[in-house]
Structures are given as structure tokens and as C-alpha cells.
Design a protein around this motif. Structure first.
Motif, short mmCIF file in Angstrom:
data_model
loop_
_atom_site.label_atom_id
_atom_site.label_comp_id
_atom_site.label_asym_id
_atom_site.label_seq_id
_atom_site.Cartn_x
_atom_site.Cartn_y
_atom_site.Cartn_z
N ALA A 30 0.85 -1.19 0.00
CA ALA A 30 0.00 0.00 0.00
C ALA A 30 0.88 1.23 0.00
N ARG A 32 0.82 5.81 -0.27
CA ARG A 32 0.10 7.08 -0.31
C ARG A 32 1.05 8.18 -0.76
N PRO A 46 -1.03 11.36 8.37
CA PRO A 46 -2.20 10.71 7.78
C PRO A 46 -1.85 9.74 6.65
N ALA A 47 -0.82 10.07 5.86
CA ALA A 47 -0.40 9.18 4.78
C ALA A 47 0.10 7.85 5.33
N ALA A 49 -0.74 6.48 8.26
CA ALA A 49 -1.89 5.76 8.83
C ALA A 49 -2.74 5.12 7.74
N GLU A 50 -2.97 5.84 6.64
CA GLU A 50 -3.78 5.31 5.56
C GLU A 50 -3.09 4.14 4.85
N ALA A 51 -1.77 4.24 4.65
CA ALA A 51 -1.05 3.15 4.00
C ALA A 51 -1.08 1.89 4.86
N ALA A 53 -3.36 1.10 7.09
CA ALA A 53 -4.73 0.60 7.11
C ALA A 53 -5.05 -0.17 5.83
N GLU A 54 -4.63 0.38 4.69
CA GLU A 54 -4.89 -0.28 3.41
C GLU A 54 -4.17 -1.62 3.33
#
Length: 222
Positions: A30, A32, A46-47, A49-51, A53-54
């Protein structure tokens, strides 16, 4: 091996979760990308955390962190380095720094000129030949760099020009920044060998704009 890759040396903020096996190229689970030349501090966390999570992973699943060392402008570059160092310290992970230009050129054959924006009407540049950096990184004006290319220049001819400031020199594909796979590819030999990482030394190449204030001036009465 699960690796978090970070880079904030350019206007592109990169965060990715990468699987590195015993051999073969890194596999990005993943990633971002965010763009904000002066918003690295706001966009990087945030990038990450999003990576994660994905990818379906947490920070506790990580085995190492890889971060770009630049060159890059002072404020943005230090955001990535501080974040990587803090995660390494907090989670007990090795943190490997790699030159950002090496990561941008990763996987490209031939003579690759990497050119990124240094602001102040200047560019950072490196020459990478078949994966090995032979010149740079340095900072200079685009016109001065262009004059050093070609058969009559000291740098010589190049096959490819990449980086977010490639167009300022002689065209190029405008590759915006390093990928998570490129960052991990540069660090792969050290990661696979279990080599202890060295200190994170940023490649600023010039002094920051901010300077300590001078001594107060004496005020006299007329």
C-alpha cells in the motif's frame, strides 16, 4: 520483512508499506502520495496511517523503516527524518536512510540524471549510472547544469532525465519523486544482511534560511 518507506525531500510526500523478501524486488502492499511543498508535517502522519490501514497492518507489524535523506529543502526534509527516527525509537525498529536521488533512479538503466527542485531558482541534481551514483548530489542553477551536459560537458551525455525539476534543465519525464519500492530497493542489501543502520544525516547541501538572532542593538538617546 515488512518495511515502512518515507520521503519528504520533495513537494511529494511519500509513505508506503513494502514487503521485502529474501530475494526479488520489493513488493508495495500500500502507498500514499500527497503533494504540498509546505505541508509535510500535516500530510505525512495521515499518509502513514492510511497506508498501514490499506495494507491491513499496524505499526507493531513493521520490521524496519527506510527514509529518504534528501537532498531537499530544510523544513520539509526534516519532517520525514524526525518522523522516521521517532518511530524507530518508539517501536525499537532499525531506521535506514537512503539518498532520495538514488531512490528516484532505482530500477533505471543507463545514465540517469535526477533533478529535483531546490527553490531559489536552483535545482538539486545527481547522476546515477546503472544504479550507481557517480556525481552529486549538488545544488546549482538549471542553466549551469544544462551547460555541463552533452559530449562537451564534464558530466557528459545522459540517457534519461527524471525528477520534479527535470523540465528546468532539458526536458525529461517529470517523475515527481521516489516511490516506496525505490526507497526500499536502495536499502535492500543492508536490510537483508541485517546491517546496523548508520546515523540519519540529512543532505541539505546549503544552510537554512533561518538564522539565530544577533545581539541586541544599543539604543542611545539623542
Amino acid at each position: 520483512m515488512l518495511v515502512l518507506a518515507l520521503d519528504t525531500a520533495t513537494a511529494r510526500i511519500t509513505a508506503g508499506v513494502v514487503e521485502l523478501g529474501a530475494d526479488g524486488p520489493p513488493v508495495v502492499l500500500a502507498g500514499r502520495d500527497a503533494v504540498g511543498a509546505r505541508a509535510h508535517a500535516e500530510l505525512l502522519a495521515p499518509a502513514v496511517a492510511e497506508a498501514l490501514a490499506e495494507a491491513g497492518r499496524t505499526r507493531r507489524d513493521l520490521d524496519a523503516v527506510v527514509v529518504g535523506l534528501g537532498p531537499g529543502p530544510f523544513t520539509g526534509l526534516r519532517v520525514g527524518l524526525v518522523t522516521a527516527a521517532a518511530m524507530g525509537d518508539g517501536l525499537g525498529l532499525p531506521v535506514h536512510g537512503v539518498p532520495t536521488h538514488d531512490a528516484v533512479a532505482a530500477g533505471s538503466a543507463g545514465r540517469v540524471l535526477v533533478v529535483t527542485d531546490a527553490r531559489r531558482r536552483e535545482v538539486y541534481w545527481s547522476l546515477v549510472v546503472d544504479g550507481v551514483r557517480t556525481h552529486g548530489p549538488e545544488v546549482t542553477a538549471p542553466a549551469e547544469l544544462a551547460a555541463r551536459l552533452g559530449p562537451d560537458g564534464d558530466i557528459g551525455p545522459v540517457d534519461t532525465v527524471v525528477g520534479d525539476a527535470a523540465h528546468q534543465v532539458c526536458g525529461g519525464d517529470g517523475t515527481p519523486g521516489p516511490t516506496p519500492a525505490g526507497l526500499v530497493a536502495v536499502a535492500a542489501p543492508a536490510l537483508r544482511a541485517g546491517t546496523a543502520p548508520g546515523p540519519l544525516v540529512p543532505l541539505y547541501l546549503r544552510r537554512p534560511d533561518a538564522v539565530p538572532p544577533g545581539a541586541p542593538k544599543t539604543v542611545t538617546r539623542a
